[in-house]
Write an enzyme that holds these catalytic residues in place. Structure first.
Site, PDB file in Angstrom:
ATOM      1  N   GLY A 125      15.626  29.079  61.100  1.00 22.55           N
ATOM      2  CA  GLY A 125      15.727  27.913  61.965  1.00 22.55           C
ATOM      3  C   GLY A 125      14.720  27.929  63.086  1.00 22.55           C
ATOM      4  N   ALA A 174      19.217  31.179  62.489  1.00 26.21           N
ATOM      5  CA  ALA A 174      20.596  30.738  62.673  1.00 26.21           C
ATOM      6  C   ALA A 174      21.486  31.912  63.059  1.00 26.21           C
ATOM      7  CB  ALA A 174      21.111  30.092  61.396  1.00 26.21           C
TER       8      ALA A 174
END
Length: 255
Positions: free
Chosen positions: A106, A61
């Site tokens: 992520g 992220a």
């Protein structure tokens, strides 16, 4: 745009393009969802490759963006974050992740949304959110444990450690390890082969396996049974069986 959809020979490549590390900020998440849904709809896309480029898959992220968000902001954003990854996981076609370099946080969670993962020898994967005082929030606690088992998943999530490609292969986190420069080529070849297969049967197989993992065996068997019987109404089934009888196994050409 930070994500592109490129289509050739029945294969759609979802290409992350946010240098230098493909950090998955809000705009990238939203674009990923948009293009995953487009790939799911398009008839000319019969299989999908997720790719971050030659050097990095996705390093996670955008931490600076997340740092500026308070509890209220993340309550409002967390569902959209998960939905963007779920859109990839729900593409009703074969999906392969072509992983080079870092696939962390992520980035690892995005790779988990694929049906198959081909990693370069230079790949490093992990869920380091615990080092930020967090847990994975884009499906990592759920998809990772389903893929490699709860105890191995907890080790990676509790420690936040990164694993190299060879260990990732041993854990079952990736399915094949190849030289870094061959990752996309081999992922595309995997997808292209399946793009020539029976599209409805492949969709049925994916849905039956994925649904079965989420429910009890009786429900899973019912899904399998209904799809199995339903495929007898398709041209691909007629073509496949006719080819088998007349030419032998593995020679059918599907529409």
């Amino acid at each position: 745009m930070t994500v592109h959809l490129e289509v050739a020979d029945g294969v759609g490549t979802l290409r992350l393009d946010r240098p230098p590390m493909n950090a998955l900020d809000v705009a990238t998440q939203d674009r990923l969802k948009e293009l995953a849904e487009e790939a799911a709809r398009r008839d000319d896309v019969r299989a999908v490759v997720i790719y971050g480029g030659e050097k990095v898959f996705a390093a996670g992220a955008d931490i600076k963006e997340m740092q500026a968000m308070d509890h209220t902001a993340m309550v409002l954003r967390a569902r959209a974050l998960q939905d963007s990854f779920t859109a990839v996981a729900r593409i009703p076609k074969p999906v392969v992740a072509a992983v080079t370099g870092y696939a962390l946080g992520g980035g690892c969670e995005l790779a988990l949304c694929a049906d198959y993962r081909i990693a370069g020898e230079n790949a490093k994967l992990g869920q380091p959110e615990i080092l930020l005082g967090l847990i994975p929030g884009a499906g990592g606690t759920q998809r990772l444990s389903r893929l490699i088992g709860p105890s191995k998943a907890k080790d990676l999530i509790f420690t936040g450690r990164q694993v190299r490609a060879d260990e990732a292969l041993m854990l079952g986190l990736v399915d094949r390890v190849v030289p870094a420069e061959e990752v996309y080529e081999q992922a595309h070849a995997w997808a292209a082969k399946l793009a020539q297969g029976p599209a409805i049967a492949l969709r049925a197989a994916k849905e039956a396996v994925d649904t079965g993992l989420e429910t009890d065996i009786d429900t899973g068997l019912a899904v399998e049974r209904n799809w199995f019987a339903g495929l007898f109404a398709t041209e691909d089934r007629a073509r496949g069986m006719r080819s088998f009888v007349e030419e032998g196994p593995g020679k059918a050409k599907f529409l």
